[in-house]
Design a protein around this motif. Structure first.
Motif, PDB file in Angstrom:
ATOM      1  N   ALA A 107       0.838  -1.205   0.000  1.00 46.19           N
ATOM      2  CA  ALA A 107       0.000   0.000   0.000  1.00 46.19           C
ATOM      3  C   ALA A 107       0.871   1.254   0.000  1.00 46.19           C
ATOM      4  CB  ALA A 107      -0.943  -0.012   1.195  1.00 46.19           C
ATOM      5  N   ALA A 108       1.938   1.254   0.783  1.00 53.08           N
ATOM      6  CA  ALA A 108       2.856   2.406   0.808  1.00 53.08           C
ATOM      7  C   ALA A 108       3.522   2.575  -0.553  1.00 53.08           C
ATOM      8  CB  ALA A 108       3.894   2.230   1.909  1.00 53.08           C
ATOM      9  N   ASP A 109       3.966   1.473  -1.149  1.00 53.22           N
ATOM     10  CA  ASP A 109       4.608   1.530  -2.474  1.00 53.22           C
ATOM     11  C   ASP A 109       3.669   2.086  -3.536  1.00 53.22           C
ATOM     12  OD1 ASP A 109       6.891   0.417  -1.379  1.00 53.22           O
ATOM     13  OD2 ASP A 109       6.572  -1.579  -2.247  1.00 53.22           O
ATOM     14  N   LEU A 110       2.368   1.787  -3.412  1.00 55.70           N
ATOM     15  CA  LEU A 110       1.390   2.254  -4.394  1.00 55.70           C
ATOM     16  C   LEU A 110       0.988   3.713  -4.177  1.00 55.70           C
ATOM     17  CD1 LEU A 110      -0.939  -0.862  -4.686  1.00 55.70           C
ATOM     18  CD2 LEU A 110       0.522   0.090  -6.481  1.00 55.70           C
ATOM     19  N   GLY A 111       1.347   4.282  -3.020  1.00 53.83           N
ATOM     20  CA  GLY A 111       1.026   5.675  -2.757  1.00 53.83           C
ATOM     21  C   GLY A 111      -0.175   5.899  -1.862  1.00 53.83           C
ATOM     22  N   PHE A 112      -0.643   4.860  -1.164  1.00 51.65           N
ATOM     23  CA  PHE A 112      -1.718   5.049  -0.198  1.00 51.65           C
ATOM     24  C   PHE A 112      -1.221   5.968   0.912  1.00 51.65           C
ATOM     25  CE2 PHE A 112      -3.335   1.309  -2.247  1.00 51.65           C
ATOM     26  CZ  PHE A 112      -4.689   1.246  -1.975  1.00 51.65           C
ATOM     27  N   SER A 113      -2.062   6.890   1.367  1.00 46.34           N
ATOM     28  CA  SER A 113      -1.696   7.765   2.484  1.00 46.34           C
ATOM     29  C   SER A 113      -1.576   6.922   3.750  1.00 46.34           C
ATOM     30  CB  SER A 113      -2.753   8.850   2.675  1.00 46.34           C
ATOM     31  OG  SER A 113      -3.947   8.276   3.200  1.00 46.34           O
ATOM     32  N   LEU A 114      -0.985   7.495   4.776  1.00 46.10           N
ATOM     33  CA  LEU A 114      -0.839   6.785   6.043  1.00 46.10           C
ATOM     34  C   LEU A 114      -2.212   6.430   6.628  1.00 46.10           C
ATOM     35  CD1 LEU A 114       0.993   5.638   8.194  1.00 46.10           C
ATOM     36  CD2 LEU A 114       1.062   7.895   9.257  1.00 46.10           C
ATOM     37  N   VAL A 115      -3.179   7.338   6.507  1.00 49.70           N
ATOM     38  CA  VAL A 115      -4.529   7.059   6.999  1.00 49.70           C
ATOM     39  C   VAL A 115      -5.139   5.900   6.210  1.00 49.70           C
ATOM     40  CG1 VAL A 115      -6.880   7.981   7.181  1.00 49.70           C
ATOM     41  CG2 VAL A 115      -4.928   9.380   7.884  1.00 49.70           C
ATOM     42  N   GLN A 116      -5.006   5.919   4.878  1.00 51.65           N
ATOM     43  CA  GLN A 116      -5.533   4.819   4.059  1.00 51.65           C
ATOM     44  C   GLN A 116      -4.862   3.500   4.418  1.00 51.65           C
ATOM     45  OE1 GLN A 116      -4.983   6.708   0.056  1.00 51.65           O
ATOM     46  NE2 GLN A 116      -6.902   5.611  -0.302  1.00 51.65           N
TER      47      GLN A 116
END
Length: 148
Positions: free
Chosen positions: A30-39
């Motif tokens: 999720a982090a690699d894909l660009g999801f925000s910390l909240v997401q």
């Protein structure tokens, strides 16, 4: 319109250690894909509930992870939690807000559903359960026109 999958992975869910691995793996992707910390936090919370259900109620199974892309601009994750356990006898009850078996996070299936953008549940007594969730990277909302 659903995006075509771009890559898929399966992780086993058969022990407490697997639950931790599943959470770490989803957070990293999720982090690699660009999801925000909240997401990321919402997604990993839903994943924790669903993976634990797979282990505790389904007797173990696996999580399928599919990265999604739409036209190179929209990115997301589709996660499927699959078990061959006893299935869910009363789906309506299981999806009721506040319902928990007492062993999970207290979030329940309905709470997991609220944390993601798409949620499907397929279960039949004696044939197991598959819960599939999909979440998309969202940007920061634009200010409303005419907002004070």
């Amino acid at each position: 319109m659903h995006a075509p999958p771009t890559s898929a992975t399966h992780l086993p869910i058969g022990s407490e250690a697997d639950l931790a691995q599943v959470r770490r793996h989803v957070r990293r992707i999720a982090a690699d894909l660009g999801f925000s910390l909240v997401q990321q936090t919402k997604l990993v919370t839903a994943v924790s509930e669903l993976a634990r259900n797979t282990l505790v109620h389904g007797g173990g199974g696996h999580m399928g992870i599919t990265r999604l892309e739409e036209g190179g601009a929209r990115r997301g994750l589709r996660l499927s939690f699959v078990d061959a356990g006893p299935g869910i006898r009363d789906i309506d009850l299981a999806m009721t807000d506040g319902y928990t078996s007492g062993d999970g996070l207290g979030l329940g299936l309905s709470g997991a559903r609220r944390l993601v953008q798409e949620f499907t549940l397929d279960s039949h007594p004696g044939r197991g359960t598959t819960v599939t969730i999909t979440d998309w990277v969202t940007g920061v909302p634009s200010p409303r026109t005419g907002a004070p």
